[in-house]
Design an enzyme around this catalytic site. Structure first.
Site, PDB file in Angstrom:
ATOM      1  N   GLY A  69      -4.895  -0.072   0.405  1.00 55.54           N
ATOM      2  CA  GLY A  69      -4.142   0.764   0.620  1.00 55.54           C
ATOM      3  C   GLY A  69      -3.606   1.297  -0.479  1.00 55.54           C
ATOM      4  CG  ASP A 125     -10.242   4.964   9.166  1.00 58.01           C
ATOM      5  OD1 ASP A 125      -9.339   4.397   9.311  1.00 58.01           O
ATOM      6  OD2 ASP A 125     -10.562   6.373   9.248  1.00 58.01           O
ATOM      7  CG  ASN A 148      -0.322  -2.607   0.958  1.00 57.08           C
ATOM      8  OD1 ASN A 148       0.692  -2.457   0.623  1.00 57.08           O
ATOM      9  ND2 ASN A 148      -0.565  -0.990   0.230  1.00 57.08           N
ATOM     10  CE1 TYR A 187       4.690  -0.640  10.126  1.00 62.77           C
ATOM     11  CE2 TYR A 187       6.860  -1.393  10.297  1.00 62.77           C
ATOM     12  CZ  TYR A 187       5.953  -1.529   9.196  1.00 62.77           C
ATOM     13  OH  TYR A 187       5.673  -1.849   8.037  1.00 62.77           O
ATOM     14  CB  ALA A 232       3.402  -5.326  18.373  1.00 64.67           C
ATOM     15  CE  LYS A 246       3.222  -3.944   8.398  1.00 64.55           C
ATOM     16  NZ  LYS A 246       2.049  -3.851   7.911  1.00 64.55           N
ATOM     17  CB  ILE A 294       8.906  -1.434  -0.244  1.00 67.09           C
ATOM     18  CG1 ILE A 294       9.298  -2.445   0.369  1.00 67.09           C
ATOM     19  CG2 ILE A 294       8.789  -1.200  -1.447  1.00 67.09           C
ATOM     20  CD1 ILE A 294       9.664  -3.562  -0.876  1.00 67.09           C
TER      21      ILE A 294
HETATM   22  N1  LIG Z   1       7.681   0.890   2.929  1.00 69.40           N
HETATM   23  C1  LIG Z   1       8.895  -0.461   3.208  1.00 69.40           C
HETATM   24  O1  LIG Z   1       9.699   0.157   3.397  1.00 69.40           O
HETATM   25  C2  LIG Z   1       7.969  -1.291   4.129  1.00 69.40           C
HETATM   26  C3  LIG Z   1       8.340  -1.883   4.757  1.00 69.40           C
HETATM   27  C4  LIG Z   1       7.516  -3.331   4.706  1.00 69.40           C
HETATM   28  C5  LIG Z   1       6.318  -3.678   5.322  1.00 69.40           C
HETATM   29  N2  LIG Z   1       6.042  -2.073   4.579  1.00 69.40           N
HETATM   30  C6  LIG Z   1       4.192  -1.634   4.517  1.00 69.40           C
HETATM   31  O2  LIG Z   1       3.698  -1.731   3.737  1.00 69.40           O
HETATM   32  C7  LIG Z   1       2.010  -1.220   3.448  1.00 69.40           C
HETATM   33  C8  LIG Z   1       2.414  -0.463   2.779  1.00 69.40           C
HETATM   34  O3  LIG Z   1       3.216   0.986   2.767  1.00 69.40           O
HETATM   35  P1  LIG Z   1       3.666   1.734   1.342  1.00 69.40           P
HETATM   36  O4  LIG Z   1       4.888   1.776   1.491  1.00 69.40           O
HETATM   37  O5  LIG Z   1       2.930   1.574  -0.365  1.00 69.40           O
HETATM   38  O6  LIG Z   1       3.320   3.324   2.663  1.00 69.40           O
HETATM   39  P2  LIG Z   1       2.379   4.017   2.159  1.00 69.40           P
HETATM   40  O7  LIG Z   1       2.031   5.175   3.363  1.00 69.40           O
HETATM   41  O8  LIG Z   1       2.517   4.065   0.786  1.00 69.40           O
HETATM   42  O9  LIG Z   1       0.525   3.440   1.741  1.00 69.40           O
HETATM   43  C9  LIG Z   1      -0.022   2.920   2.818  1.00 69.40           C
HETATM   44  C10 LIG Z   1      -1.763   3.065   2.608  1.00 69.40           C
HETATM   45  O10 LIG Z   1      -2.056   2.548   3.886  1.00 69.40           O
HETATM   46  C11 LIG Z   1      -2.725   3.545   3.707  1.00 69.40           C
HETATM   47  N3  LIG Z   1      -4.356   3.735   5.297  1.00 69.40           N
HETATM   48  C12 LIG Z   1      -3.331   3.834   5.551  1.00 69.40           C
HETATM   49  N4  LIG Z   1      -4.362   4.479   7.065  1.00 69.40           N
HETATM   50  C13 LIG Z   1      -5.415   4.318   6.533  1.00 69.40           C
HETATM   51  C14 LIG Z   1      -6.460   4.251   7.020  1.00 69.40           C
HETATM   52  N5  LIG Z   1      -6.133   4.710   8.178  1.00 69.40           N
HETATM   53  N6  LIG Z   1      -7.889   3.634   6.158  1.00 69.40           N
HETATM   54  C15 LIG Z   1      -7.756   3.668   5.019  1.00 69.40           C
HETATM   55  N7  LIG Z   1      -6.615   2.817   4.693  1.00 69.40           N
HETATM   56  C16 LIG Z   1      -5.305   3.601   5.397  1.00 69.40           C
HETATM   57  C17 LIG Z   1      -2.947   4.479   2.860  1.00 69.40           C
HETATM   58  O11 LIG Z   1      -3.751   5.509   2.032  1.00 69.40           O
HETATM   59  C18 LIG Z   1      -2.354   4.098   1.665  1.00 69.40           C
HETATM   60  O12 LIG Z   1      -2.975   4.053   0.670  1.00 69.40           O
HETATM   61  C19 LIG Z   1       2.244  -0.854   4.511  1.00 69.40           C
HETATM   62  O13 LIG Z   1       1.416  -2.139   5.458  1.00 69.40           O
HETATM   63  C20 LIG Z   1       3.826  -0.959   5.641  1.00 69.40           C
HETATM   64  O14 LIG Z   1       3.697  -0.995   6.635  1.00 69.40           O
HETATM   65  C21 LIG Z   1       6.169  -0.812   3.888  1.00 69.40           C
END
Ligand SMILES: NC(=O)c1ccc[n+]([C@@H]2O[C@H](COP(=O)([O-])OP(=O)(O)OC[C@H]3O[C@@H](n4cnc5c(N)ncnc54)[C@H](O)[C@@H]3O)[C@@H](O)[C@H]2O)c1
Length: 247
Positions: A13, A63, A90, A155, A157, A159, A188
């Site tokens: 990601g 993917d 991530n 989600y 489940a 995490k 975040i």
């Molecule tokens: N933003 C928040 O508040 C927050 C809070 C807790 C946890 N998280 C976790 O942090 C991580 C990153 O989230 P973010 O906020 O940067 O979101 P984001 O949507 O900016 O990034 C998600 C990333 O995952 C990749 N991705 C999604 N589906 C994919 C697939 N099928 N194959 C390959 N890559 C894939 C996307 O390309 C992207 O790079 C996630 O696991 C999210 O659950 C985020």
């Protein structure tokens, strides 16, 4: 600041908010980074920023739901770089909905991208780490995996699953000096949270003792700490990066 000179890291990601910040932070701290994600152009932007820091970066548009592609491309990273020191799992998505209305497809998609991919990437990278007798796996969970949230049963489940998985592999791999920890971010500011409506965002802020949303860099700093030598006696832990929202 962790010293990651000479280390090779994989970040999934890496085109998105938190993943991009993690990839850049690991590179700033000295690591070469293999950037995994969905969108080649955005991954290339991350890779260019890493190259500008004087580190090597490779781009892997894979993917996270595809077991064969994950196994092949992680194998390629190991072959090219000769080692894998750090894996940051991530990549993640949300497909929110109340239980009664949640489709099987939305349940399965979230579990596949968020949880099954953590298993697949870890399995693919662990062999190299075990051979080297060193490695650090950092899995990005969420405080929602600890406390739950209405409308996010899939989600939550996924995490919570990451946390159980992390503790199990921490126990399995410890004898080879391979560590595994999870980060549980709170709110975040990224594309993922930009989707939430303004009223909900305001309500969340009231629940955060430090009275600000987190930044991707806040999470990246913790990932770098867990990746590096300052955390060599820490494994199987969940570190909350949430401004005190959950205690
Ligand atoms: N933003 C928040 O508040 C927050 C809070 C807790 C946890 N998280 C976790 O942090 C991580 C990153 O989230 P973010 O906020 O940067 O979101 P984001 O949507 O900016 O990034 C998600 C990333 O995952 C990749 N991705 C999604 N589906 C994919 C697939 N099928 N194959 C390959 N890559 C894939 C996307 O390309 C992207 O790079 C996630 O696991 C999210 O659950 C985020």
């Amino acid at each position: 600041m962790a010293d990651l000179n000479g280390k090779v890291a994989i970040v999934t990601g890496a085109s998105g908010g938190i993943g991009r910040a993690v990839a850049l932070r690991l590179a700033q701290d000295g690591a070469d980074v293999a950037c995994f994600g969905q969108n080649r152009e955005r991954l290339q932007e991350t890779a260019d920023a890493i190259a500008a820091l004087g580190r090597r970066a490779s781009v892997h548009p894979v993917d996270s739901r595809d077991p064969d592609a994950i196994s092949a491309s992680v194998g390629q990273v190991e072959k090219d770089a000769g080692r894998i020191d750090v894996l940051v799992n991530n990549a993640g998505i949300t497909k929110d909905g109340l239980l009664i209305r949640m489709s099987v497809a939305d349940w399965e998609d979230v579990l596949a991208v968020n949880l099954r991919s953590v298993f697949l990437f870890t399995k693919a990278a662990a062999r190299a780490m075990m051979k080297q007798r060193s490695g650090s796996i950092v899995n990005v969970a969420s405080i929602i995996g600890l406390i739950g949230n209405p409308g996010q049963s899939n989600y939550a489940a996924s995490k919570a699953g990451i946390i159980g998985f992390t503790k199990s592999i921490a126990k399995e791999l410890a004898s080879r000096n391979v560590r595994a920890n999870a980060i549980a971010p709170g709110f975040i500011t990224t594309r993922m949270t930009d989707k939430l409506d303004g009223e909900l965002q305001k309500k969340m802020l009231e629940l955060i003792p430090l009275a600000r949303y987190g930044s991707p860099e806040d999470v990246a700093a913790t990932a770098s700490f867990l990746a590096g030598a300052d955390s060599t006696y820490i494994t199987g832990q969940v570190i909350q990066v949430c401004g005190g929202m959950v205690m």
